[in-house]
Design a protein around this motif. Sequence first.
Motif, PDB file in Angstrom:
ATOM      1  N   TRP A 171       5.301  -4.907   2.284  1.00  0.00           N
ATOM      2  CA  TRP A 171       5.205  -4.244   1.261  1.00  0.00           C
ATOM      3  C   TRP A 171       6.288  -4.433   0.230  1.00  0.00           C
ATOM      4  O   TRP A 171       6.235  -3.741  -0.761  1.00  0.00           O
ATOM      5  N   ASP A 172       6.910  -5.560   0.262  1.00  0.00           N
ATOM      6  CA  ASP A 172       8.367  -6.045  -0.536  1.00  0.00           C
ATOM      7  C   ASP A 172       7.572  -6.659  -1.883  1.00  0.00           C
ATOM      8  O   ASP A 172       6.901  -6.601  -2.309  1.00  0.00           O
ATOM      9  N   GLY A 173       7.798  -5.312  -2.575  1.00  0.00           N
ATOM     10  CA  GLY A 173       7.624  -5.777  -4.378  1.00  0.00           C
ATOM     11  C   GLY A 173       6.829  -4.574  -4.586  1.00  0.00           C
ATOM     12  O   GLY A 173       6.393  -4.309  -5.907  1.00  0.00           O
ATOM     13  N   ILE A 174       6.124  -3.701  -3.196  1.00  0.00           N
ATOM     14  CA  ILE A 174       5.637  -2.899  -3.552  1.00  0.00           C
ATOM     15  C   ILE A 174       6.081  -1.294  -3.200  1.00  0.00           C
ATOM     16  O   ILE A 174       6.780  -0.047  -3.998  1.00  0.00           O
ATOM     17  N   VAL A 175       6.980  -1.100  -2.460  1.00  0.00           N
ATOM     18  CA  VAL A 175       7.909  -0.140  -1.507  1.00  0.00           C
ATOM     19  C   VAL A 175       9.677  -1.062  -2.479  1.00  0.00           C
ATOM     20  O   VAL A 175       9.821  -2.098  -1.988  1.00  0.00           O
ATOM     21  N   GLN A 176      10.453  -0.044  -2.230  1.00  0.00           N
ATOM     22  CA  GLN A 176      11.728  -0.218  -2.669  1.00  0.00           C
ATOM     23  C   GLN A 176      11.829  -1.427  -1.196  1.00  0.00           C
ATOM     24  O   GLN A 176      11.789  -1.742  -0.565  1.00  0.00           O
ATOM     25  N   GLU A 177      12.595  -3.077  -2.064  1.00  0.00           N
ATOM     26  CA  GLU A 177      13.027  -3.704  -1.772  1.00  0.00           C
ATOM     27  C   GLU A 177      14.394  -3.315  -0.672  1.00  0.00           C
ATOM     28  O   GLU A 177      14.015  -3.734   0.404  1.00  0.00           O
ATOM     29  N   ASP A 178      14.943  -2.386  -0.038  1.00  0.00           N
ATOM     30  CA  ASP A 178      16.248  -1.332  -0.077  1.00  0.00           C
ATOM     31  C   ASP A 178      15.712  -1.166   1.797  1.00  0.00           C
ATOM     32  O   ASP A 178      15.748  -1.401   2.705  1.00  0.00           O
ATOM     33  N   LYS A 179      14.547  -0.775   1.718  1.00  0.00           N
ATOM     34  CA  LYS A 179      13.457   0.034   2.119  1.00  0.00           C
ATOM     35  C   LYS A 179      12.819  -1.084   3.162  1.00  0.00           C
ATOM     36  O   LYS A 179      12.925  -0.977   4.805  1.00  0.00           O
ATOM     37  N   VAL A 180      12.091  -1.789   3.058  1.00  0.00           N
ATOM     38  CA  VAL A 180      12.077  -3.073   3.298  1.00  0.00           C
ATOM     39  C   VAL A 180      12.238  -3.921   4.228  1.00  0.00           C
ATOM     40  O   VAL A 180      12.552  -4.022   5.407  1.00  0.00           O
TER      41      VAL A 180
END
Length: 118
Positions: free
Chosen positions: A47-56
């Motif tokens: 999900w990196d690049g789709i969802v915020q990086e800090d959340k991932v």
Amino acid sequence: MKKSIEEDVFIPLYPKSTVEDKSSLRSKFQERRFWSAVKLLSNVVLWDGIVQEDKVRDLGLSKLLNRYLLLNILNTPLGPDNTEKCNKVVACLPERWFQDLKDGSTLPELLNFSQHLL
């Protein structure tokens, strides 16, 4: 993803003497649970690049790697099994997370894992 990590991930920690026998039911169960969590880690970082990086990074590294996977890795005797586990975890991590780091440094969430690798 957060709910899955918090409610579905379970890797039992048995004494080393209990899981040294790879054919024991406890050892096999612990290994299955570990590899399921590694698969979840690989799915979370997709999900990196789709969802915020800090959340991932929070879900994948802080909650999954540091809370569950690293405990199992640290409890696995040094040797081929430990190396394989570490290699699979590293293979899950996106290279772009490391592009702007200085030589000899790592992500804050990976400090304990890095120390183990060293």
